[in-house]
Design an enzyme around this catalytic site. Structure first.
Site, PDB file in Angstrom:
ATOM      1  N   CYS A   1       0.796  -1.243   0.000  1.00  0.00           N
ATOM      2  CA  CYS A   1       0.000   0.000   0.000  1.00  0.00           C
ATOM      3  C   CYS A   1       0.822   1.283   0.000  1.00  0.00           C
ATOM      4  O   CYS A   1       0.739   2.061  -0.948  1.00  0.00           O
ATOM      5  CB  CYS A   1      -0.956  -0.011   1.185  1.00  0.00           C
TER       6      CYS A   1
HETATM    7  P1  NAD Z   1      -4.276  -9.006  -3.540  1.00  0.00           P
HETATM    8  O1  NAD Z   1      -3.376  -8.935  -4.704  1.00  0.00           O
HETATM    9  O2  NAD Z   1      -3.847  -9.749  -2.319  1.00  0.00           O
HETATM   10  O3  NAD Z   1      -5.697  -9.598  -3.964  1.00  0.00           O
HETATM   11  C1  NAD Z   1      -6.375  -9.284  -5.127  1.00  0.00           C
HETATM   12  C2  NAD Z   1      -7.051 -10.548  -5.632  1.00  0.00           C
HETATM   13  O4  NAD Z   1      -7.928 -10.235  -6.688  1.00  0.00           O
HETATM   14  C3  NAD Z   1      -6.055 -11.561  -6.197  1.00  0.00           C
HETATM   15  O5  NAD Z   1      -6.241 -12.798  -5.529  1.00  0.00           O
HETATM   16  C4  NAD Z   1      -6.424 -11.662  -7.684  1.00  0.00           C
HETATM   17  O6  NAD Z   1      -6.230 -12.944  -8.213  1.00  0.00           O
HETATM   18  C5  NAD Z   1      -7.893 -11.284  -7.645  1.00  0.00           C
HETATM   19  N1  NAD Z   1      -8.452 -10.763  -8.903  1.00  0.00           N
HETATM   20  C6  NAD Z   1      -7.926  -9.850  -9.742  1.00  0.00           C
HETATM   21  N2  NAD Z   1      -8.778  -9.604 -10.755  1.00  0.00           N
HETATM   22  C7  NAD Z   1      -9.870 -10.362 -10.552  1.00  0.00           C
HETATM   23  C8  NAD Z   1     -11.107 -10.531 -11.242  1.00  0.00           C
HETATM   24  N3  NAD Z   1     -11.373  -9.857 -12.341  1.00  0.00           N
HETATM   25  N4  NAD Z   1     -11.984 -11.433 -10.750  1.00  0.00           N
HETATM   26  C9  NAD Z   1     -11.732 -12.125  -9.626  1.00  0.00           C
HETATM   27  N5  NAD Z   1     -10.583 -11.983  -8.916  1.00  0.00           N
HETATM   28  C10 NAD Z   1      -9.674 -11.112  -9.364  1.00  0.00           C
HETATM   29  O7  NAD Z   1      -4.621  -7.497  -3.178  1.00  0.00           O
HETATM   30  P2  NAD Z   1      -5.012  -6.908  -1.731  1.00  0.00           P
HETATM   31  O8  NAD Z   1      -3.779  -6.722  -0.926  1.00  0.00           O
HETATM   32  O9  NAD Z   1      -6.138  -7.684  -1.183  1.00  0.00           O
HETATM   33  O10 NAD Z   1      -5.513  -5.451  -2.162  1.00  0.00           O
HETATM   34  C11 NAD Z   1      -6.731  -5.271  -2.860  1.00  0.00           C
HETATM   35  C12 NAD Z   1      -7.038  -3.781  -2.898  1.00  0.00           C
HETATM   36  O11 NAD Z   1      -7.219  -3.289  -1.547  1.00  0.00           O
HETATM   37  C13 NAD Z   1      -5.938  -2.915  -3.496  1.00  0.00           C
HETATM   38  O12 NAD Z   1      -6.507  -1.836  -4.163  1.00  0.00           O
HETATM   39  C14 NAD Z   1      -5.170  -2.414  -2.274  1.00  0.00           C
HETATM   40  O13 NAD Z   1      -4.520  -1.196  -2.505  1.00  0.00           O
HETATM   41  C15 NAD Z   1      -6.281  -2.248  -1.270  1.00  0.00           C
HETATM   42  N6  NAD Z   1      -5.887  -2.372   0.129  1.00  0.00           N
HETATM   43  C16 NAD Z   1      -4.972  -3.318   0.502  1.00  0.00           C
HETATM   44  C17 NAD Z   1      -4.623  -3.448   1.848  1.00  0.00           C
HETATM   45  C18 NAD Z   1      -3.597  -4.467   2.297  1.00  0.00           C
HETATM   46  O14 NAD Z   1      -3.098  -4.341   3.428  1.00  0.00           O
HETATM   47  N7  NAD Z   1      -3.260  -5.471   1.512  1.00  0.00           N
HETATM   48  C19 NAD Z   1      -5.212  -2.609   2.804  1.00  0.00           C
HETATM   49  C20 NAD Z   1      -6.158  -1.680   2.391  1.00  0.00           C
HETATM   50  C21 NAD Z   1      -6.486  -1.565   1.050  1.00  0.00           C
END
Ligand code: NAD
Length: 450
Positions: free
Chosen positions: A277
């Protein structure tokens, strides 16, 4: 209520599990079939404390399932949350996954007349929900804005404490396209006592970037002060932070008790922030400001300080071992960007290791979690040895760098380092050890801001 969530990563799955505890039925949509299988086997595809236990419970109760069938899941739910990744590539947010998810949802909604709410939870820049997500949904669903609901509700959970953060949110920000959208989406939080703030879509989007950039700013500010402290040769920055932290506006006094707020963890010096992030969000925000004709010089400085912090860490090592690291064996304790996660995304360990390898050093890394369930891509690409224990990593090493403040390392004694290493050189990039204890025991001890 029935809620479908697109993307089952850290945010999607943890959000899904937390919503089952409020009695909702959750369908996790994930296009990675291995993750679908793992989740349905009641196992989390990533390490996050407590997630496996609650996931097992949710699946047993029939409240959560995973699938790769987006259309069926959207049609079978009242609300769809988008929680796919939004990486920053060349200072631009890559909206490919957001676009694909919006298209899939639109294509499903064309088949129903039921009012359905779509909520973006992924971190996206101001304007993305209205200018990117909304037109795609309307193009593929054939619906106009009042026929469906649209919200943007940023996620504030932090890896390592994600489950607790999601179960007890300190605030719920709901950016709403119109009042009905927000009202319908807020129903999922009816059973929580967390404060809910309703805003427009753009405000909700910027709230997330502001929150992350503030924390990143505190870290880089702390590292700038550490640089000044180091340059004097007379100041230990840890003592400076003790004096700063006790300001009652930072740690208020309640009767006779001093409260130690979580914010203080960000006013500490170290080898820099990482993770999925802060690095990407600060870069995206700075580029967004540029597009608006605003300089964002503070955020750019925050990024710049953070980018150079790994080199500052290596300088401490070179101050002891000399400039030539060729053939020197260096142990890296901690590879993940913070403790209690297996996430290596943008971990400061990676630039530190790359630089060491470029200079011909032999690198042995250890981490209690990063490669427990298989070696991730980021590590398999590196020419390093992964040790099974800190002891194995330190064996005959000429230097050790503490990159992640895992509990496993906090209790290591100077004796342990001395007995295992060829040269007892310890670079404490997270300041987890008592400098006097280490120095008096004969360790050549260096730390950020010391
Ligand atoms: P991540 O990469 O762990 O997970 C995303 C998932 O989405 C992956 O498993 C991917 O395979 C799946 N995906 C992508 N396209 C898809 C589709 N079309 N259909 C179905 N599945 C699909 O990401 P994350 O860490 O969970 O982050 C997700 C969002 O949340 C980002 O925008 C991030 O900035 C935000 N965020 C993350 C955190 C954190 O600590 N990781 C905290 C707050 C906000």
């Amino acid at each position: 209520m029935k809620i479908s969530i697109v993307g089952s990563g850290y945010v999607g799955l943890v959000t899904g599990i937390s919503l089952t505890t409020l009695g909702h039925k959750v369908i996790c949509i994930e296009n990675n079939k291995d993750k679908v299988f793992t989740i349905n086997s009641a196992k989390s595809p990533f390490y996050e404390p407590g997630v496996d236990e609650l996931l097992k419970k949710a699946i047993k109760q029939g409240l959560l399932q995973a699938t790769d069938n987006l259309e069926e899941s959207v049609l079978d739910s009242d609300i769809t949350i988008i929680a796919v990744g939004t990486p920053t590539v060349d200072n631009k947010t890559d909206l490919t996954a957001i676009g694909a998810a919006s298209e899939g949802i639109g294509k499903a909604l064309v088949k129903t007349d039921k009012y359905h709410v779509i909520t973006v939870k992924s971190t996206v820049l101001p304007g993305v929900t209205e200018k990117v997500v909304k037109p795609i949904i309307e193009q593929y669903s054939g619906k106009t804005s009042k026929q469906y609901g649209l919200c943007m509700s940023p996620e504030f959970l932090a890896e390592g404490t994600a489950l607790n953060d999601a179960l007890n949110p300190d605030r719920i920000v709901i950016g709403q396209f119109d009042e009905k959208s927000g009202r319908e989406f807020a129903k999922i939080y009816k059973k929580t006592s967390s404060p809910v703030i309703f805003t427009n879509l753009w405000t909700a989007e910027l709230t997330k970037y502001a929150a992350n950039s503030l924390l990143a700013t505190l870290i880089s500010f702390s590292n700038e002060i550490a640089r000044i402290a180091e340059a004097t040769g007379k100041i230990d920055v840890l003592e400076v932070w003790k004096g700063v932290h006790l300001d009652k506006r930072l740690s208020p006094i309640n009767g006779k008790t001093r409260i130690s707020p979580g914010i203080l963890k960000f006013i500490l010096s170290g080898c820099g922030y990482g993770g999925s992030c802060f690095p990407k969000d600060t870069k995206a925000l700075a580029a967004f400001a540029d597009e608006l004709g605003e300089e964002a010089s503070l955020i750019k400085s925050v990024i710049n300080i953070n980018n150079t912090q790994p080199q500052r860490t290596l300088k401490l090592l070179k101050d002891v071992l000399g400039k030539d690291l060729n053939g020197k064996k260096i142990a890296i304790l901690g590879l993940t960007f913070k403790p209690e996660t297996d996430d290596l995304r943008e971990s400061p360990a990676l630039p530190i290791i790359n630089e060491l390898l470029n200079e011909g050093a032999i690198v042995v890394g250890h981490d209690p979690r990063a490669y427990k369930e298989g070696i991730p891509d980021q590590l398999s690409k590196l020419n390093i040895t992964l040790a099974d224990s800190p002891e194995e990593a330190l064996k005959a090493a000429d230097g050790a760098i503490i990159v992640t403040s895992w509990k496993d390392y906090i209790n290591l004694t100077p004796k342990f380092f001395k007995e295992n290493m060829r040269l007892p050189v310890v670079i404490d990039a997270r300041r987890i050890y008592d400098k006097n204890n280490f120095t008096n025991a004969g360790i050549i001890y260096k730390g950020i801001g010391l």
